[in-house]
Design a protein around this motif. Structure first.
Motif, PDB file in Angstrom:
ATOM      1  N   SER A  70       1.408 -66.315  -3.019  1.00  0.00           N
ATOM      2  CA  SER A  70       0.175 -67.074  -3.224  1.00  0.00           C
ATOM      3  C   SER A  70      -0.610 -67.151  -1.920  1.00  0.00           C
ATOM      4  N   PRO A  71      -1.727 -66.438  -1.806  1.00  0.00           N
ATOM      5  CA  PRO A  71      -2.502 -66.445  -0.551  1.00  0.00           C
ATOM      6  C   PRO A  71      -3.007 -67.835  -0.187  1.00  0.00           C
ATOM      7  N   GLY A  72      -2.772 -68.241   1.049  1.00  0.00           N
ATOM      8  CA  GLY A  72      -3.297 -69.501   1.559  1.00  0.00           C
ATOM      9  C   GLY A  72      -2.536 -70.750   1.152  1.00  0.00           C
ATOM     10  N   LEU A  73      -1.519 -70.617   0.315  1.00  0.00           N
ATOM     11  CA  LEU A  73      -0.762 -71.793  -0.144  1.00  0.00           C
ATOM     12  C   LEU A  73       0.264 -72.198   0.895  1.00  0.00           C
ATOM     13  N   GLY A  74       0.344 -73.500   1.153  1.00  0.00           N
ATOM     14  CA  GLY A  74       1.345 -74.024   2.065  1.00  0.00           C
ATOM     15  C   GLY A  74       2.665 -74.274   1.351  1.00  0.00           C
ATOM     16  N   HIS A  75       3.406 -75.275   1.829  1.00  0.00           N
ATOM     17  CA  HIS A  75       4.716 -75.581   1.261  1.00  0.00           C
ATOM     18  C   HIS A  75       4.521 -76.436   0.019  1.00  0.00           C
ATOM     19  N   GLY A  76       4.278 -75.781  -1.094  1.00  0.00           N
ATOM     20  CA  GLY A  76       3.999 -76.502  -2.319  1.00  0.00           C
ATOM     21  C   GLY A  76       3.926 -75.565  -3.508  1.00  0.00           C
ATOM     22  N   ILE A  77       3.480 -76.107  -4.633  1.00  0.00           N
ATOM     23  CA  ILE A  77       3.359 -75.349  -5.877  1.00  0.00           C
ATOM     24  C   ILE A  77       1.928 -75.498  -6.363  1.00  0.00           C
ATOM     25  N   ASP A  78       1.237 -74.379  -6.573  1.00  0.00           N
ATOM     26  CA  ASP A  78      -0.135 -74.447  -7.058  1.00  0.00           C
ATOM     27  C   ASP A  78      -0.192 -74.170  -8.560  1.00  0.00           C
ATOM     28  N   ARG A  79      -1.381 -74.230  -9.105  1.00  0.00           N
ATOM     29  CA  ARG A  79      -1.543 -74.061 -10.548  1.00  0.00           C
ATOM     30  C   ARG A  79      -1.050 -72.690 -11.006  1.00  0.00           C
ATOM     31  N   MET A  80      -1.368 -71.653 -10.234  1.00  0.00           N
ATOM     32  CA  MET A  80      -0.918 -70.323 -10.628  1.00  0.00           C
ATOM     33  C   MET A  80       0.600 -70.258 -10.649  1.00  0.00           C
ATOM     34  N   GLY A  81       1.247 -70.898  -9.684  1.00  0.00           N
ATOM     35  CA  GLY A  81       2.706 -70.930  -9.672  1.00  0.00           C
ATOM     36  C   GLY A  81       3.271 -71.592 -10.913  1.00  0.00           C
ATOM     37  N   LEU A  82       2.621 -72.670 -11.356  1.00  0.00           N
ATOM     38  CA  LEU A  82       3.073 -73.354 -12.571  1.00  0.00           C
ATOM     39  C   LEU A  82       2.874 -72.477 -13.802  1.00  0.00           C
ATOM     40  N   VAL A  83       1.743 -71.782 -13.851  1.00  0.00           N
ATOM     41  CA  VAL A  83       1.484 -70.887 -14.987  1.00  0.00           C
ATOM     42  C   VAL A  83       2.504 -69.759 -15.021  1.00  0.00           C
ATOM     43  N   LEU A  84       2.760 -69.167 -13.863  1.00  0.00           N
ATOM     44  CA  LEU A  84       3.744 -68.083 -13.803  1.00  0.00           C
ATOM     45  C   LEU A  84       5.136 -68.574 -14.181  1.00  0.00           C
ATOM     46  N   GLY A  85       5.485 -69.779 -13.731  1.00  0.00           N
ATOM     47  CA  GLY A  85       6.781 -70.347 -14.091  1.00  0.00           C
ATOM     48  C   GLY A  85       6.911 -70.558 -15.581  1.00  0.00           C
ATOM     49  N   LEU A  86       5.870 -71.130 -16.196  1.00  0.00           N
ATOM     50  CA  LEU A  86       5.890 -71.366 -17.639  1.00  0.00           C
ATOM     51  C   LEU A  86       6.002 -70.052 -18.405  1.00  0.00           C
ATOM     52  N   ARG A  87       5.226 -69.059 -17.995  1.00  0.00           N
ATOM     53  CA  ARG A  87       5.278 -67.759 -18.678  1.00  0.00           C
ATOM     54  C   ARG A  87       6.659 -67.133 -18.573  1.00  0.00           C
ATOM     55  N   ALA A  88       7.254 -67.219 -17.381  1.00  0.00           N
ATOM     56  CA  ALA A  88       8.581 -66.635 -17.188  1.00  0.00           C
ATOM     57  C   ALA A  88       9.630 -67.343 -18.033  1.00  0.00           C
ATOM     58  N   ILE A  89       9.528 -68.672 -18.111  1.00  0.00           N
ATOM     59  CA  ILE A  89      10.486 -69.439 -18.918  1.00  0.00           C
ATOM     60  C   ILE A  89      10.328 -69.075 -20.392  1.00  0.00           C
ATOM     61  N   ALA A  90       9.076 -69.041 -20.857  1.00  0.00           N
ATOM     62  CA  ALA A  90       8.837 -68.712 -22.258  1.00  0.00           C
ATOM     63  C   ALA A  90       9.368 -67.314 -22.593  1.00  0.00           C
ATOM     64  N   GLU A  91       9.153 -66.366 -21.709  1.00  0.00           N
ATOM     65  CA  GLU A  91       9.650 -65.010 -21.949  1.00  0.00           C
ATOM     66  C   GLU A  91      11.166 -64.984 -21.976  1.00  0.00           C
ATOM     67  N   ALA A  92      11.791 -65.669 -21.019  1.00  0.00           N
ATOM     68  CA  ALA A  92      13.256 -65.668 -20.939  1.00  0.00           C
ATOM     69  C   ALA A  92      13.890 -66.318 -22.154  1.00  0.00           C
ATOM     70  N   LEU A  93      13.205 -67.309 -22.716  1.00  0.00           N
ATOM     71  CA  LEU A  93      13.765 -68.053 -23.859  1.00  0.00           C
ATOM     72  C   LEU A  93      13.255 -67.536 -25.203  1.00  0.00           C
ATOM     73  N   GLY A  94      12.368 -66.553 -25.175  1.00  0.00           N
ATOM     74  CA  GLY A  94      11.845 -66.008 -26.427  1.00  0.00           C
ATOM     75  C   GLY A  94      10.878 -66.935 -27.134  1.00  0.00           C
ATOM     76  N   VAL A  95      10.087 -67.654 -26.344  1.00  0.00           N
ATOM     77  CA  VAL A  95       9.101 -68.596 -26.902  1.00  0.00           C
ATOM     78  C   VAL A  95       7.717 -67.967 -26.824  1.00  0.00           C
ATOM     79  N   ASP A  96       6.972 -68.009 -27.902  1.00  0.00           N
ATOM     80  CA  ASP A  96       5.607 -67.496 -27.917  1.00  0.00           C
ATOM     81  C   ASP A  96       4.652 -68.584 -27.447  1.00  0.00           C
ATOM     82  N   LEU A  97       3.881 -68.274 -26.415  1.00  0.00           N
ATOM     83  CA  LEU A  97       2.886 -69.214 -25.919  1.00  0.00           C
ATOM     84  C   LEU A  97       1.553 -68.980 -26.633  1.00  0.00           C
ATOM     85  N   PRO A  98       0.753 -70.035 -26.811  1.00  0.00           N
ATOM     86  CA  PRO A  98      -0.556 -69.857 -27.449  1.00  0.00           C
ATOM     87  C   PRO A  98      -1.474 -68.990 -26.597  1.00  0.00           C
ATOM     88  N   GLY A  99      -2.311 -68.238 -27.241  1.00  0.00           N
ATOM     89  CA  GLY A  99      -3.279 -67.396 -26.544  1.00  0.00           C
ATOM     90  C   GLY A  99      -2.695 -66.103 -26.070  1.00  0.00           C
TER      91      GLY A  99
END
Length: 219
Positions: free
Chosen positions: A190-219
């Motif tokens: 994540s360019p420019g991000l310090g020691h933390g979690i940004d919105r893109m990180g949360l989106v990527l985390g959610l997508r990865a979890i959904a894929e790993a668990l076989g969950v279909d996300l809306p959209g």
């Protein structure tokens, strides 16, 4: 044996078929990552969440907790720390999976900073591989000990280029070591991000979890 407990969020459907455990960083506590559980839960109705407090008080942060003491002056302390703290966390995971009635292969570990160190150490040594490990702003303790791992789950690492606590190179190095050990690893910088979690990180985390668990996300 240290006692580990903390806030939980039960599956919205009433019956969990997966468990996400969020492991906070040094000096924080389980409440620190609970907001992430609340933001992901609407998209994962059959998933239970737990955000445990680390077992030890943190002398550097009144009211905060630590998985193990951390001075950042001794490179070997991180390895000694995960070795010491790992068994208690492993027992907590077993107990929480049993409480929720969830199979160990439907476990997802999400860590931040020191919590990432714990997620990688314990997750790679489970009897049954977790579905996924997500590590934010973390570090792989004991990269030279990967020959002893017993599990090879999917791994997502996310790190900011402006992190002054744990430099981004720590996740780059971790990704290379884990890949060399045969694990399927994704790395997001994540360019420019310090020691933390940004919105893109949360989106990527959610997508990865959904894929790993076989969950279909809306959209």
């Amino acid at each position: 044996m240290a006692e580990i407990d903390g806030p939980r969020l039960e599956a919205a459907s009433g019956k969990a078929d997966a468990l996400v455990v969020l492991l906070h960083g040094y000096g924080a506590n389980g409440e620190d990552l609970y907001d992430i559980a609340e933001s992901w839960a609407p998209f994962l109705p059959d998933v239970a969440f737990a955000s445990p407090h680390a077992p030890d008080a943190c002398p550097m942060a009144p009211g905060g907790r630590q998985w193990f003491p951390l001075t950042m002056r001794d490179e070997s302390e991180r390895w000694r720390g995960v070795l010491s703290a790992g068994p208690d966390l492993d027992r907590f995971l077993d107990a929480e999976l049993e409480r929720c009635g969830v199979s160990p292969d439907r476990l997802v570990l999400v860590g931040f900073s020191q919590g990432t160190m714990m997620a990688l150490h314990v997750g790679l040594r489970r009897k049954m591989a977790p579905a996924l490990i997500v590590g934010y702003s973390g570090y792989l303790a004991g990269a030279d000990h990967l020959g002893e791992i017993t599990a090879k789950p999917k791994v997502l690492l996310v790190h900011g280029t402006a992190d002054q606590v744990l430099p981004v190179e720590s996740s780059r190095t971790a990704a290379a070591a884990l890949t060399a050990a045969g694990l399927p690893v994704s790395l997001h910088i994540s360019p420019g991000l310090g020691h933390g979690i940004d919105r893109m990180g949360l989106v990527l985390g959610l997508r990865a979890i959904a894929e790993a668990l076989g969950v279909d996300l809306p959209g």
